[in-house]
Scaffold this active site. Sequence first.
Site, PDB file in Angstrom:
ATOM      1  N   HIS A   1      -6.575  -4.619  22.321  1.00  0.00           N
ATOM      2  CA  HIS A   1      -6.875  -3.494  21.420  1.00  0.00           C
ATOM      3  C   HIS A   1      -6.467  -2.152  22.034  1.00  0.00           C
ATOM      4  CE1 HIS A   1     -10.114  -2.060  18.322  1.00  0.00           C
ATOM      5  NE2 HIS A   1      -8.890  -1.766  17.975  1.00  0.00           N
TER       6      HIS A   1
ATOM      7  N   ARG B   1     -10.919  -6.795  19.453  1.00  0.00           N
ATOM      8  CA  ARG B   1      -9.579  -7.348  19.183  1.00  0.00           C
ATOM      9  C   ARG B   1      -8.849  -7.534  20.507  1.00  0.00           C
ATOM     10  NH1 ARG B   1      -6.208  -3.355  15.552  1.00  0.00           N
ATOM     11  NH2 ARG B   1      -6.627  -4.700  13.780  1.00  0.00           N
TER      12      ARG B   1
ATOM     13  N   TYR C   1       2.437  -7.330  16.416  1.00  0.00           N
ATOM     14  CA  TYR C   1       2.848  -6.447  15.307  1.00  0.00           C
ATOM     15  C   TYR C   1       3.660  -5.266  15.834  1.00  0.00           C
ATOM     16  CZ  TYR C   1       2.503  -2.479  12.071  1.00  0.00           C
ATOM     17  OH  TYR C   1       2.797  -1.370  11.301  1.00  0.00           O
TER      18      TYR C   1
ATOM     19  N   TYR D   1     -14.985  -3.594  15.685  1.00  0.00           N
ATOM     20  CA  TYR D   1     -14.530  -4.174  16.954  1.00  0.00           C
ATOM     21  C   TYR D   1     -15.131  -3.466  18.168  1.00  0.00           C
ATOM     22  CZ  TYR D   1     -10.821  -7.029  14.873  1.00  0.00           C
ATOM     23  OH  TYR D   1     -10.115  -7.971  14.181  1.00  0.00           O
TER      24      TYR D   1
ATOM     25  N   ALA E   1       5.070  -4.841  18.651  1.00  0.00           N
ATOM     26  CA  ALA E   1       6.305  -5.256  19.332  1.00  0.00           C
ATOM     27  C   ALA E   1       7.399  -5.553  18.313  1.00  0.00           C
ATOM     28  CB  ALA E   1       6.044  -6.485  20.199  1.00  0.00           C
TER      29      ALA E   1
ATOM     30  N   LYS F   1       7.632  -4.183  15.325  1.00  0.00           N
ATOM     31  CA  LYS F   1       8.075  -2.892  14.767  1.00  0.00           C
ATOM     32  C   LYS F   1       8.961  -2.162  15.790  1.00  0.00           C
ATOM     33  CE  LYS F   1       7.073  -1.199  11.337  1.00  0.00           C
ATOM     34  NZ  LYS F   1       7.617  -1.305   9.959  1.00  0.00           N
TER      35      LYS F   1
ATOM     36  N   THR G   1       5.915   3.061  13.004  1.00  0.00           N
ATOM     37  CA  THR G   1       4.499   3.324  13.246  1.00  0.00           C
ATOM     38  C   THR G   1       4.274   3.928  14.633  1.00  0.00           C
ATOM     39  OG1 THR G   1       2.413   2.161  13.700  1.00  0.00           O
ATOM     40  CG2 THR G   1       4.388   0.852  13.865  1.00  0.00           C
ATOM     41  N   ASP G   2       3.161   4.650  14.770  1.00  0.00           N
ATOM     42  CA  ASP G   2       2.786   5.191  16.087  1.00  0.00           C
ATOM     43  C   ASP G   2       2.491   4.073  17.092  1.00  0.00           C
ATOM     44  OD1 ASP G   2       0.410   4.301  14.920  1.00  0.00           O
ATOM     45  OD2 ASP G   2      -0.722   6.135  15.306  1.00  0.00           O
ATOM     46  N   GLU G   3       2.199   2.859  16.566  1.00  0.00           N
ATOM     47  CA  GLU G   3       1.782   1.785  17.464  1.00  0.00           C
ATOM     48  C   GLU G   3       2.896   1.344  18.411  1.00  0.00           C
ATOM     49  OE1 GLU G   3      -0.751  -1.215  15.792  1.00  0.00           O
ATOM     50  OE2 GLU G   3      -1.313   0.092  14.137  1.00  0.00           O
TER      51      GLU G   3
ATOM     52  N   PHE H   1       0.809  -1.228   0.000  1.00  0.00           N
ATOM     53  CA  PHE H   1       0.000   0.000   0.000  1.00  0.00           C
ATOM     54  C   PHE H   1       0.847   1.285   0.000  1.00  0.00           C
ATOM     55  CE2 PHE H   1      -2.232   2.820   3.304  1.00  0.00           C
ATOM     56  CZ  PHE H   1      -2.785   3.650   2.343  1.00  0.00           C
TER      57      PHE H   1
HETATM   58  N1  LIG Z   1      -0.672   1.150   6.882  1.00  0.00           N
HETATM   59  C1  LIG Z   1      -0.519   1.978   7.895  1.00  0.00           C
HETATM   60  O1  LIG Z   1      -1.472   2.612   8.356  1.00  0.00           O
HETATM   61  C2  LIG Z   1       0.854   2.192   8.496  1.00  0.00           C
HETATM   62  C3  LIG Z   1       1.015   3.174   9.458  1.00  0.00           C
HETATM   63  C4  LIG Z   1       2.285   3.411   9.979  1.00  0.00           C
HETATM   64  C5  LIG Z   1       3.368   2.664   9.538  1.00  0.00           C
HETATM   65  N2  LIG Z   1       3.181   1.681   8.623  1.00  0.00           N
HETATM   66  C6  LIG Z   1       4.357   0.928   8.167  1.00  0.00           C
HETATM   67  O2  LIG Z   1       4.551   1.242   6.793  1.00  0.00           O
HETATM   68  C7  LIG Z   1       5.111   0.138   6.093  1.00  0.00           C
HETATM   69  C8  LIG Z   1       4.261  -0.211   4.894  1.00  0.00           C
HETATM   70  O3  LIG Z   1       2.940  -0.530   5.349  1.00  0.00           O
HETATM   71  P1  LIG Z   1       1.781  -0.911   4.328  1.00  0.00           P
HETATM   72  O4  LIG Z   1       0.511  -0.545   4.975  1.00  0.00           O
HETATM   73  O5  LIG Z   1       2.116  -0.405   2.980  1.00  0.00           O
HETATM   74  O6  LIG Z   1       1.925  -2.515   4.338  1.00  0.00           O
HETATM   75  P2  LIG Z   1       1.448  -3.566   3.260  1.00  0.00           P
HETATM   76  O7  LIG Z   1       1.158  -4.810   4.045  1.00  0.00           O
HETATM   77  O8  LIG Z   1       0.390  -3.008   2.385  1.00  0.00           O
HETATM   78  O9  LIG Z   1       2.731  -3.802   2.341  1.00  0.00           O
HETATM   79  C9  LIG Z   1       3.862  -4.479   2.817  1.00  0.00           C
HETATM   80  C10 LIG Z   1       4.728  -4.871   1.625  1.00  0.00           C
HETATM   81  O10 LIG Z   1       5.888  -5.528   2.128  1.00  0.00           O
HETATM   82  C11 LIG Z   1       6.102  -6.717   1.367  1.00  0.00           C
HETATM   83  N3  LIG Z   1       6.765  -7.709   2.248  1.00  0.00           N
HETATM   84  C12 LIG Z   1       6.224  -8.332   3.327  1.00  0.00           C
HETATM   85  N4  LIG Z   1       7.116  -9.216   3.827  1.00  0.00           N
HETATM   86  C13 LIG Z   1       8.238  -9.115   3.061  1.00  0.00           C
HETATM   87  C14 LIG Z   1       9.504  -9.767   3.082  1.00  0.00           C
HETATM   88  N5  LIG Z   1       9.790 -10.706   3.985  1.00  0.00           N
HETATM   89  N6  LIG Z   1      10.428  -9.406   2.155  1.00  0.00           N
HETATM   90  C15 LIG Z   1      10.141  -8.444   1.222  1.00  0.00           C
HETATM   91  N7  LIG Z   1       8.954  -7.833   1.134  1.00  0.00           N
HETATM   92  C16 LIG Z   1       8.017  -8.158   2.048  1.00  0.00           C
HETATM   93  C17 LIG Z   1       4.712  -7.181   0.955  1.00  0.00           C
HETATM   94  O11 LIG Z   1       4.764  -8.039  -0.188  1.00  0.00           O
HETATM   95  C18 LIG Z   1       4.035  -5.844   0.656  1.00  0.00           C
HETATM   96  O12 LIG Z   1       4.260  -5.437  -0.673  1.00  0.00           O
HETATM   97  C19 LIG Z   1       5.212  -0.985   7.123  1.00  0.00           C
HETATM   98  O13 LIG Z   1       6.530  -1.013   7.607  1.00  0.00           O
HETATM   99  C20 LIG Z   1       4.242  -0.582   8.221  1.00  0.00           C
HETATM  100  O14 LIG Z   1       4.637  -1.100   9.464  1.00  0.00           O
HETATM  101  C21 LIG Z   1       1.951   1.427   8.095  1.00  0.00           C
END
Ligand SMILES: NC(=O)c1ccc[n+]([C@@H]2O[C@H](COP(=O)([O-])OP(=O)(O)OC[C@H]3O[C@@H](n4cnc5c(N)ncnc54)[C@H](O)[C@@H]3O)[C@@H](O)[C@H]2O)c1
Length: 329
Positions: free
Chosen positions: A282, A279, A156, A213, A158, A160, A130-132, A13
């Site tokens: 949560h 959850r 998750y 939830y 933990a 990060k 992440t903020d989490e 994403f």
């Molecule tokens: N989505 C949110 O709201 C949010 C908020 C804060 C931080 N984040 C952080 O941002 C980053 C991206 O989040 P997202 O929402 O795009 O996640 P996502 O799950 O949509 O995408 C993760 C991507 O990483 C790839 N991936 C997973 N395991 C892998 C591995 N072992 N080797 C190589 N590639 C791998 C997946 O194929 C996928 O394309 C993450 O680190 C997440 O912790 C996300």
Amino acid sequence: MSKKILLTGCAGFIGSNFVKEIAVNEKGYNFVVLDALTYAGHYPTIQKDIEGNDHLSFVEMDIRDKESIEKLFQTEKFDGVIHFAAESHVDNSITNPNIFVETNVLGTLNLLNSSLALNNPDFKFVHVSTDEVYGTLSETDPAFTENNPIEPNSPYSASKASSDLLVRSYFETYKFNAVITRCSNNYGPYQFPEKLIPLMISNALENKSLPVYGDGRNIRDWIYVADHNRGVWDCFLKGKAGEAYNFGGDAEKRNIDVVKTLLSVLDKSEDLITFVEDRKGHDWRYAMDFSKAVSDLGWKPQVTFEEGLKKTVDWYLENREWCKEVQKS
Ligand SMILES: NC(=O)c1ccc[n+]([C@@H]2O[C@H](COP(=O)([O-])OP(=O)(O)OC[C@H]3O[C@@H](n4cnc5c(N)ncnc54)[C@H](O)[C@@H]3O)[C@@H](O)[C@H]2O)c1
């Protein structure tokens, strides 16, 4: 010669939005996009961006695969890494925590070690966190600052937090040039329909029930994905080694209010809402104080929640095929 930057996890994403909004336009850099294409990664999302731009290329690889990562770094001699790749869904971490440690902790460690081994004084590593990692807030607590203790509550968060601490330790121990970003809940196009906003949109469009939830009163801050990605890029360009930067959307909302707003935008009945068992563990509330990013990076969120939600809903309405495709793989 152009700097060569490794972007991990960009078939997911946030990373795919980074590719589309930033990497394709930054033609002074070479970007190598790496992704293991797990269930959350979908190559067709970024295929045209990669194949239509000489300064972008793609490698399918797992960051858990230490030998392959080492070889890649020795061959490509990267000048920097922006590390998005992770297992990212809290619910999955409750049922299967091991892969979260393997990818988020050990995978990050592999990237750190291979980066360090290049011995490049100009190297820069941005770790997307992440903020989490800060845990949870009550209704009246002040928003998280970068000085809050790290108190994660889910497997998750933990995992990060563990990777954040490794990144921090590489700065303290080896003076490794690394920056950490901590961001609230992202929303926008290309989000896998397991997360709250796209799940609710998808279910509502199919007149399926919308599982919420607990009593739905948990609070999250929401940031439009493009705002977050500008912050990540600012950190790459201007972030100070060893520092963490918070990013937020200035949009604290109760989950139930987000769901009701979506139903109203989609002109669907609130009868679709079903409250389900809460959850485990949560977190109650996340809120971000991002004043450091404003003062030190000149960053601030530009998209209001109302604007961003409208754009997101429009995108999902126009891209129902994409949702079906990613759910198949
Ligand atoms: N989505 C949110 O709201 C949010 C908020 C804060 C931080 N984040 C952080 O941002 C980053 C991206 O989040 P997202 O929402 O795009 O996640 P996502 O799950 O949509 O995408 C993760 C991507 O990483 C790839 N991936 C997973 N395991 C892998 C591995 N072992 N080797 C190589 N590639 C791998 C997946 O194929 C996928 O394309 C993450 O680190 C997440 O912790 C996300």
